[in-house]
Motif scaffolding. Structure first.
Motif, short mmCIF file in Angstrom:
data_model
loop_
_atom_site.label_atom_id
_atom_site.label_comp_id
_atom_site.label_asym_id
_atom_site.label_seq_id
_atom_site.Cartn_x
_atom_site.Cartn_y
_atom_site.Cartn_z
N ILE A 75 55.48 36.45 107.43
CA ILE A 75 55.33 37.08 106.12
C ILE A 75 55.38 36.09 104.96
O ILE A 75 55.12 36.45 103.82
N SER A 76 55.70 34.82 105.24
CA SER A 76 55.91 33.88 104.13
C SER A 76 54.68 33.65 103.26
O SER A 76 54.83 33.41 102.06
N PRO A 77 53.43 33.71 103.81
CA PRO A 77 52.28 33.51 102.90
C PRO A 77 52.23 34.52 101.76
O PRO A 77 51.96 34.15 100.61
N ILE A 78 52.55 35.79 102.06
CA ILE A 78 52.53 36.83 101.03
C ILE A 78 53.63 36.55 100.00
O ILE A 78 53.43 36.66 98.80
N LEU A 79 54.81 36.16 100.51
CA LEU A 79 55.94 35.96 99.62
C LEU A 79 55.74 34.76 98.71
O LEU A 79 56.18 34.76 97.57
N GLN A 80 55.06 33.74 99.26
CA GLN A 80 54.84 32.55 98.45
C GLN A 80 54.04 32.88 97.20
O GLN A 80 54.30 32.36 96.13
N ILE A 81 53.08 33.79 97.36
CA ILE A 81 52.28 34.21 96.21
C ILE A 81 53.18 34.87 95.16
O ILE A 81 53.06 34.64 93.97
N LEU A 82 54.13 35.67 95.64
CA LEU A 82 55.01 36.39 94.73
C LEU A 82 56.19 35.53 94.24
O LEU A 82 56.95 35.93 93.38
N SER A 86 61.34 33.22 101.36
CA SER A 86 61.24 34.11 102.52
C SER A 86 62.58 34.32 103.22
O SER A 86 62.80 35.35 103.85
#
Lengths: 177, 197
Positions: A75-82, A86
């Motif tokens: 899930i870290s790619p999504i969180l990095q955007i936000l 993570s």
């Protein structure tokens, strides 16, 4: 920024001073009252033990097996955007559901990353800044027999989200990455 | 819900270890972490005993009551449907003050009393009233001045400055409380609009 750190250091001794002076002025038997309240602290800590132990063991299994890393990597790619670290996700997910479970996750994060790391401080702030929505709703509505909760659950969960976002922003600003 | 999460963590961990070849680590983690949880709880006793002792004095000295009076003017606006001198308002204020000092155990019975009084205002209906939803919003985002347990855990893991997070916690909790009240208002006005049309 240093003002907030100074307040953090001063506030506890300051409150203790006020309480002790006020107690003496109001002729409260301070020491005996202290002991009486302290006994409740012992009971509270002991009653926390099974909750913490059960959850900490489960989290340790999850972490030691490598499943935690797999999950975070997923899930870290999504969180990095936000802009959300993570490592904090398990805590954010559990916080509204169970207070003791969240406490166990916070403990795990503090242990793993160190209390003075950014993650440690963020987890500490997050843990302290909201209460367990589901628990509060169940206890209060259950106690007086309310069957239709109205918007209470939505309001509670949205407030948790605000608390989580606020914690991340404030900690990033004050403690930095 | 907690039950599911608990089983999910342990069960996925064990299944994952089967394929990942980390069963040794899992075995070790089970017993080490159980031991650690016990040590942690013993460590928590120190801070909890001290803080609850001090707070009992605060309660007896009437500091909680004083605080309640301080917040009364604000709470009249937050709960417009409750008459200022109604016992419900008194309980709401004491519940808030108790939460402020981190006295969760003292706050809960006061909160339940507040709910009972609000139910009386609402003619004993089993549907949550506007004031109740606001009260719960306030409680779920609970304003805490001193996060005692968190400080205790930080001490356990040798933090150089265990109380460093008090300031950030107070700011975060204030923001989430104000946010909760705004969201509550938003939903209330939406309900009102819907009922009109």
């Amino acid at each position: 920024m240093s003002i907030i750190t100074t307040i953090s250091t001063w506030i506890i001794p300051f409150i203790i001073l006020i309480v002790l002076v006020a107690g003496t002025l109001k002729k409260v038997p301070t020491y005996e009252t202290f002991v009486e309240g302290g006994k409740e602290g012992v009971r509270m800590a002991i009653s926390l033990l099974p909750f913490l132990l059960g959850m900490i063991v489960a989290i340790s299994i999850f972490r030691a097996s490598g499943a935690m890393e797999g999950f975070v990597a997923l899930i870290s790619p999504i969180l990095q955007i936000l802009g959300i670290p993570s490592e904090i996700v398990p805590l954010a997910a559990v916080r509204p559901i169970s207070g003791t479970a969240a406490l166990a996750v916070t403990t795990d994060l503090i242990k793993e990353f160190g209390p003075d790391s950014f993650i440690g401080k963020l987890a500490s702030t997050m843990q302290g800044s909201t209460d367990t929505t589901l628990y509060v709703l169940t206890v209060y509505f259950g106690a007086v027999g309310i069957k239709k909760m109205g918007d209470a659950l939505k309001v509670g969960l949205l407030a948790d989200l605000i608390g989580i976002i606020a914690s991340i922003m404030i900690c990033s600003y004050i403690f930095g990455f | 819900m907690v039950n599911l999460i608990w089983v999910f963590l342990a069960a996925t961990g064990i299944v994952y270890a089967m394929f990942n070849g980390t069963m040794d680590e899992v075995n070790e983690a089970i017993f080490e972490s159980a031991d650690e949880a016990v040590m942690l709880t013993i460590g928590l006793i120190s801070v909890l005993v001290f803080w609850l002792g001090i707070m009992r004095i605060a309660e007896k000295a009437g500091l909680l009551k004083g605080l309640a009076n301080l917040f009364k003017p604000i709470f009249k606006r937050i709960f417009p449907e409750i008459p200022p001198d109604h016992p419900a308002m008194g309980y709401i204020l004491s519940n808030f003050s108790a939460n402020l000092f981190g006295l969760g155990n003292a706050a809960t019975p006061l909160g339940i009393k507040a709910m009972e009084e609000m139910k009386k205002i609402n003619h004993h209906s089993s549907v949550a009233s506007r004031s109740m939803v606001t009260f719960l919003a306030l409680n779920t985002s609970s304003v805490t001045l001193i996060p005692t347990t968190v400080i205790a855990i930080r001490m356990q893991y040798n933090s150089a400055n265990p109380t460093e997070i008090v300031g950030t916690t107070i700011i975060a909790t204030s923001i989430s409380t104000i946010g909760a009240l705004c969201i509550d208002r938003f939903f209330y006005y939406r309900r009102v609009r819907r009922n009109k049309s």
